[in-house]
Write a protein that holds these residues in place. Sequence first.
Motif, PDB file in Angstrom:
ATOM      1  N   LYS A 233       0.739  -1.318   0.155  1.00  0.00           N
ATOM      2  CA  LYS A 233       0.096   0.171   0.137  1.00  0.00           C
ATOM      3  C   LYS A 233       0.842   1.435   0.217  1.00  0.00           C
ATOM      4  CE  LYS A 233      -4.136   1.762   2.214  1.00  0.00           C
ATOM      5  NZ  LYS A 233      -5.093   1.572   3.170  1.00  0.00           N
TER       6      LYS A 233
ATOM      7  N   LEU B 133       1.158   4.237  -2.707  1.00  0.00           N
ATOM      8  CA  LEU B 133       0.841   5.495  -2.717  1.00  0.00           C
ATOM      9  C   LEU B 133       1.980   6.145  -3.151  1.00  0.00           C
ATOM     10  CD1 LEU B 133      -1.558   6.777  -0.878  1.00  0.00           C
ATOM     11  CD2 LEU B 133       0.199   6.934   0.927  1.00  0.00           C
TER      12      LEU B 133
ATOM     13  N   LYS C 180      -3.975   5.641  -4.905  1.00  0.00           N
ATOM     14  CA  LYS C 180      -4.532   5.576  -3.335  1.00  0.00           C
ATOM     15  C   LYS C 180      -5.098   4.150  -3.297  1.00  0.00           C
ATOM     16  CE  LYS C 180      -6.433   8.625  -0.228  1.00  0.00           C
ATOM     17  NZ  LYS C 180      -7.549   9.750  -0.163  1.00  0.00           N
TER      18      LYS C 180
END
Lengths: 457, 90
Positions: free
Chosen positions: A85, A89, A94
């Motif tokens: 994640k 990012l 996102k």
Amino acid sequence: MPFVEDPAQLSKSRLKSDLVAHHVALPPAASKKELYVELHLKHIDQSNCADFSSDDEDPVHDVVGEDPENATVLDPSALTDKDLKDLLLKHGVKAGPIVASTRAVYEKKLRKLLQSGGKEELNEAENAVLYSDSDEEEEGDENKEEQEEPEGEQEQTAEALKLNQQRCNKKNVDVQRGDFAYSQCFFLSSRLRPCPLKQNEWSSKRNSKNAVRSSEQTREHRSQIPAGISKVSIAQHSGLRSGVPSGSQSVVSNGCSSRSSQAFSITEMVVEMESRTSPTVCSDKELSHSSKQEHRSRSSRLLKEVEDKDIIVDQAVRYTPKDSTCVKDTKPPQEPENDILKEIFPDTNATPTGIYATPRRPIKGAAQRPIQYAYPKTPVSPTTLERREVERRLVPIYIQILVFFTVVYVLYVISVIVEDGSSVMPLLESLNQWSDSEEGSPALDETQDTHSASGEL
Amino acid sequence: MSSTSQKHKEFVAEPMGEKPVMALAGIGEVLGRKLEENGFDKAYVVLGQYLVLKKDEELFKDWLKDTCGANAKQQRDCYGCLKEWCDAFL
């Protein structure tokens, strides 16, 4: 990862020492344990699992500690959900919740991102190579070719000139004139270039032919021309001759007004007439000739033209040996014309339609390249900076001038008024009276009131 | 979506309830079977995937392609159908 202890269970000092051992920059001393845990997870766990996974990636992981960006080289499948994640990012994606069903999707996404990032760099490098080297090489090759061809042509023309020279026994000066006309005709023929249509090309060729022919005719005219003109120096003659093609060309190409100063002459008029009348005469030959030209290669075409010219020149020589210089002068225009045509449009001959779809490569220079390097502004000294700052605060100059003139005008008016003071004083007095009367009337009322009040009392 | 299929209209017209995955637009028998093999037996499971991918078009289409090998049109239909349903009922 069974080999690694859960970093969350380690003490803060242990985490710190681990991070130091792995050359990870420590966060500020006041930061919380969670930060350490995160760093630990990101750097040390990655490198550990990578150590066990493959040997090839070892060199990468030595660097991982210093530069977390390089960690993206890793296989996304080796990352934890959180790392995945974070990395996404970092790439501007996102990510939603990374669960069993979505993990594959996000891994794929990250892989794509990494690949696209690498590709971009590669492309830039390739482009740089394309921009810098290959272009120049190509141009150089073309130039070489083009340089070689004119030399060949020049040799041929030189031979032709020599032949003529031998036949006509003309002076060297004439040959030099011919050379001079050669360069000039370069210039003239360059005007032909912007006319890309086959018709124009064809007609221009025809006209140049006509010019050659007309030079034969003008011989006769010349004999009729008064002696004064016919005695004009050879240089002028050559000038007239060289003007001939331009004149005829401008006529056919519907008034390209660019004529040389020498262009207007009797011979030119003759040539115009000739060019209007003669196409029917020579059209057959020219048609076949031009159609052949289109399908031939440059060199063969060139040879043929030279041959044709030789024939014409020969005819001219046979008819009137005296004026063969003129033919010589007019002959060069054709050759340099082809020459420049080839230089500018190297592939035009291949198009039978006459429409030039030049396979010109896109401009690889600054036009297409994205701006990678903005040139820094010229260094500005602090004094100029100060000056600019001051200038910004200053009142604009036109306002200054305006204020100056208003002040001057006011002063002038005052001075004028002061000079005849008699007019000033009444004015001032009237002003005073006016103000007094305004103030005085209520005062009077008050006094009257008081008087009446006192009267009542 | 300039032209929508009958299947799309029917799916979008009402709550999906317990509809099978094949009720989704763009998902026929073959794709439906593949999805069922992967555990996506009901339309709402696919909707769940769609939602958990945050309604991201690209990701969802990629997922659909990977899971059942849907082509571009099938991906587009399925995505459009779920999107419209969500706009209407979520």
